[in-house]
Write an enzyme that holds these catalytic residues in place. Structure first.
Site, PDB file in Angstrom:
ATOM      1  N   ASP A 199     -21.952  -3.920  40.488  1.00  0.00           N
ATOM      2  CA  ASP A 199     -21.591  -4.457  39.162  1.00  0.00           C
ATOM      3  C   ASP A 199     -21.721  -5.988  39.181  1.00  0.00           C
ATOM      4  O   ASP A 199     -20.749  -6.711  38.990  1.00  0.00           O
ATOM      5  CB  ASP A 199     -20.174  -4.034  38.765  1.00  0.00           C
ATOM      6  CG  ASP A 199     -19.088  -4.583  39.703  1.00  0.00           C
ATOM      7  OD1 ASP A 199     -17.940  -4.755  39.222  1.00  0.00           O
ATOM      8  OD2 ASP A 199     -19.388  -4.857  40.885  1.00  0.00           O
ATOM      9  N   ASP A 220     -21.494  -9.330  44.378  1.00  0.00           N
ATOM     10  CA  ASP A 220     -22.539  -8.307  44.388  1.00  0.00           C
ATOM     11  C   ASP A 220     -23.912  -8.950  44.575  1.00  0.00           C
ATOM     12  O   ASP A 220     -24.763  -8.438  45.299  1.00  0.00           O
ATOM     13  CB  ASP A 220     -22.551  -7.541  43.072  1.00  0.00           C
ATOM     14  CG  ASP A 220     -21.236  -6.923  42.706  1.00  0.00           C
ATOM     15  OD1 ASP A 220     -20.334  -7.660  42.268  1.00  0.00           O
ATOM     16  OD2 ASP A 220     -21.096  -5.693  42.870  1.00  0.00           O
ATOM     17  N   ASN A 258     -17.274  -5.737  36.700  1.00  0.00           N
ATOM     18  CA  ASN A 258     -17.085  -7.184  36.491  1.00  0.00           C
ATOM     19  C   ASN A 258     -17.453  -7.573  35.060  1.00  0.00           C
ATOM     20  O   ASN A 258     -16.910  -8.529  34.503  1.00  0.00           O
ATOM     21  CB  ASN A 258     -17.960  -7.971  37.464  1.00  0.00           C
ATOM     22  CG  ASN A 258     -17.437  -7.898  38.885  1.00  0.00           C
ATOM     23  OD1 ASN A 258     -16.229  -7.911  39.097  1.00  0.00           O
ATOM     24  ND2 ASN A 258     -18.332  -7.786  39.850  1.00  0.00           N
ATOM     25  N   THR A 309     -20.552  -1.336  45.592  1.00  0.00           N
ATOM     26  CA  THR A 309     -19.769  -2.577  45.603  1.00  0.00           C
ATOM     27  C   THR A 309     -19.111  -2.824  44.242  1.00  0.00           C
ATOM     28  O   THR A 309     -18.762  -3.966  43.911  1.00  0.00           O
ATOM     29  CB  THR A 309     -20.662  -3.787  45.973  1.00  0.00           C
ATOM     30  OG1 THR A 309     -21.669  -3.942  44.949  1.00  0.00           O
ATOM     31  CG2 THR A 309     -21.317  -3.601  47.318  1.00  0.00           C
ATOM     32  N   PHE A 335      -9.547  -4.014  42.433  1.00  0.00           N
ATOM     33  CA  PHE A 335     -10.215  -3.840  41.144  1.00  0.00           C
ATOM     34  C   PHE A 335     -11.149  -2.643  41.110  1.00  0.00           C
ATOM     35  O   PHE A 335     -11.107  -1.846  40.155  1.00  0.00           O
ATOM     36  CB  PHE A 335     -11.002  -5.123  40.821  1.00  0.00           C
ATOM     37  CG  PHE A 335     -11.784  -5.068  39.537  1.00  0.00           C
ATOM     38  CD1 PHE A 335     -13.150  -4.897  39.554  1.00  0.00           C
ATOM     39  CD2 PHE A 335     -11.140  -5.189  38.308  1.00  0.00           C
ATOM     40  CE1 PHE A 335     -13.886  -4.865  38.366  1.00  0.00           C
ATOM     41  CE2 PHE A 335     -11.854  -5.156  37.118  1.00  0.00           C
ATOM     42  CZ  PHE A 335     -13.230  -4.982  37.151  1.00  0.00           C
ATOM     43  N   ASN A 336     -12.050  -2.494  42.069  1.00  0.00           N
ATOM     44  CA  ASN A 336     -13.062  -1.432  42.003  1.00  0.00           C
ATOM     45  C   ASN A 336     -12.428  -0.046  41.928  1.00  0.00           C
ATOM     46  O   ASN A 336     -12.897   0.815  41.188  1.00  0.00           O
ATOM     47  CB  ASN A 336     -14.001  -1.490  43.209  1.00  0.00           C
ATOM     48  CG  ASN A 336     -14.955  -2.671  43.156  1.00  0.00           C
ATOM     49  OD1 ASN A 336     -15.192  -3.243  42.088  1.00  0.00           O
ATOM     50  ND2 ASN A 336     -15.471  -3.065  44.300  1.00  0.00           N
ATOM     51  N   HIS A 379     -16.462 -10.483  48.917  1.00  0.00           N
ATOM     52  CA  HIS A 379     -16.083  -9.084  49.160  1.00  0.00           C
ATOM     53  C   HIS A 379     -17.295  -8.185  49.453  1.00  0.00           C
ATOM     54  O   HIS A 379     -17.357  -7.532  50.490  1.00  0.00           O
ATOM     55  CB  HIS A 379     -15.371  -8.518  47.933  1.00  0.00           C
ATOM     56  CG  HIS A 379     -14.157  -9.255  47.486  1.00  0.00           C
ATOM     57  ND1 HIS A 379     -12.913  -9.146  48.099  1.00  0.00           N
ATOM     58  CD2 HIS A 379     -13.979 -10.111  46.456  1.00  0.00           C
ATOM     59  CE1 HIS A 379     -12.025  -9.898  47.449  1.00  0.00           C
ATOM     60  NE2 HIS A 379     -12.638 -10.500  46.462  1.00  0.00           N
ATOM     61  N   ASP A 380     -18.230  -8.144  48.511  1.00  0.00           N
ATOM     62  CA  ASP A 380     -19.241  -7.091  48.527  1.00  0.00           C
ATOM     63  C   ASP A 380     -20.223  -7.205  49.675  1.00  0.00           C
ATOM     64  O   ASP A 380     -20.735  -6.190  50.175  1.00  0.00           O
ATOM     65  CB  ASP A 380     -20.007  -7.082  47.199  1.00  0.00           C
ATOM     66  CG  ASP A 380     -19.089  -6.724  46.033  1.00  0.00           C
ATOM     67  OD1 ASP A 380     -19.373  -7.153  44.908  1.00  0.00           O
ATOM     68  OD2 ASP A 380     -18.092  -6.023  46.268  1.00  0.00           O
TER      69      ASP A 380
HETATM   70  O1  RIB Z   1     -11.957  -6.573  44.242  1.00  0.00           O
HETATM   71  C1  RIB Z   1     -13.208  -7.136  44.487  1.00  0.00           C
HETATM   72  C2  RIB Z   1     -14.289  -6.319  43.873  1.00  0.00           C
HETATM   73  O2  RIB Z   1     -14.165  -6.317  42.461  1.00  0.00           O
HETATM   74  C3  RIB Z   1     -15.694  -6.889  44.151  1.00  0.00           C
HETATM   75  O3  RIB Z   1     -16.606  -5.819  44.227  1.00  0.00           O
HETATM   76  C4  RIB Z   1     -15.976  -7.716  42.955  1.00  0.00           C
HETATM   77  O4  RIB Z   1     -17.389  -7.851  42.697  1.00  0.00           O
HETATM   78  C5  RIB Z   1     -15.330  -6.900  41.875  1.00  0.00           C
HETATM   79  O5  RIB Z   1     -16.237  -5.870  41.499  1.00  0.00           O
HETATM   80 CA    CA Z   2     -18.580  -5.847  42.827  1.00  0.00          CA
END
Ligand code: RIB
Ligand code: CA
Length: 318
Positions: free
Chosen positions: A16, A21, A45, A130, A171-172, A245-246
């Protein structure tokens, strides 16, 4: 040393974009250890149209418009989509001058692209989600037979302890907990790159300066993207040290020795008023009888080695 093409791991990135990403895509395409078969997109996102456009923009920037992009559904499995414009901007990739996509997304869409690509692959494929897990959950629910062609799922998502979207959830997983539960209950090999490991994969002003010092257009674009991403973290959390993160989910595939993991039982809360989207990680064998460890939970990564890997990948585009 470039690995023998026969030993490269085939991957599909489901994302996303999203600043981190975008870095994950750049790392994967620059890694000789992996072969990117395609990119599928999902809302998270930013809305689906934005994340799909952004995937195409990143590929155009990297000179890889040959990589197929296929878009998923516009909404999570059972809930309305909620996005994160406060983190990634309205476009989902604010802060840099990116080109427009050079190729249209695949007409068949993510579900059929995933099914056809997996069934046609000569060997099992690693999926690297991701973003929210809608596409992967829908794939496994709709076409369970394709699981035989999935070698591993290396995902960015979840956390052992506190979340980053709610006190309980990352979040994901929060965006589509029903899809996440399908994935975590699939029985497939899973590497969960959650917040414990991603908060050790930090980029700040020194790493941005190294990207600027590359003196390349791509290096400057990613430095600009990170400046935007870092400014959010500085305002929100008081530190410029920002988790990429990703890209950790890609590093776990390209350089598995770089990421330390422990095997735990993990499941996903889907109904809790306060705990929706929590990955319930049992690190003390308390899940009850018969619930064996089902996930390789990533916990450790060396910040300097990760930064060298990612900056080296961006430098490799020239
Ligand atoms: O929590 C972090 C995740 O949420 C990452 O994948 C960031 O791109 C958002 O999608
Ligand atoms: Ca992401």
């Amino acid at each position: 040393m470039t690995p023998d093409p026969a030993t490269r791991t085939p991957v599909i990135i489901d994302c996303d974009p999203g600043h981190d990403d975008a870095l994950a895509i750049a790392l994967a395409l620059a890694s000789p250890e992996v072969e990117v078969l395609g990119i599928t997109t999902i809302g998270g996102n930013a809305p689906l149209a934005a994340t799909t456009r952004n995937a195409g923009r990143v590929l155009a920037l990297l000179g890889r418009a040959d990589v197929p992009v296929a878009a998923g559904p516009a909404q999570p499995l059972n809930r309305p989509l909620e996005t994160a414009p406060q983190v990634h901007g309205v476009s989902g990739l604010d802060g840099a001058d990116l080109p427009e996509p050079l190729a249209a997304p695949r007409p068949e869409g993510a579900l059929e692209f995933l099914r056809q690509t997996l069934l046609a692959a000569p060997a099992p494929v690693t999926l690297v989600p991701t973003g929210p897990l809608t596409n992967i959950g829908l794939l496994l629910r709709t076409y369970p037979e394709v699981a035989a062609k999935i070698g591993r799922i290396s995902l960015m998502g979840g956390a052992m302890r506190a979340g980053n979207w709610t006190p309980a959830a990352e979040f994901n997983i929060w965006v589509d907990p029903e899809a996440a539960r399908i994935v975590f209950r699939s029985g497939l090999p899973i590497t969960m790159c959650g917040l414990e490991v991603t908060h050790k994969a930090l980029f700040g002003w020194p790493e941005i300066a190294r990207l600027d010092a590359l003196g390349t257009r791509i290096g400057t674009v990613f430095a600009d993207l990170l400046r935007f991403f870092v400014k959010f973290h500085l305002e929100r959390y008081g530190t410029a040290d920002t988790p990429v993160h990703d890209a950790v989910a890609v590093a776990a595939v390209a350089r598995p020795g770089m990421v330390g993991t422990r095997r735990y039982h993990v499941d996903v809360e889907v109904t809790g008023e306060l705990t929706r989207g929590r990955t319930v990680v049992d690190d003390r064998g308390q899940s009850g009888t018969g619930l064996e460890a089902n996930v390789d939970v990533a916990l450790d990564i060396d910040r300097a080695a990760f930064a060298d890997l990612l900056i080296g990948a961006i430098a490799s585009y020239g």
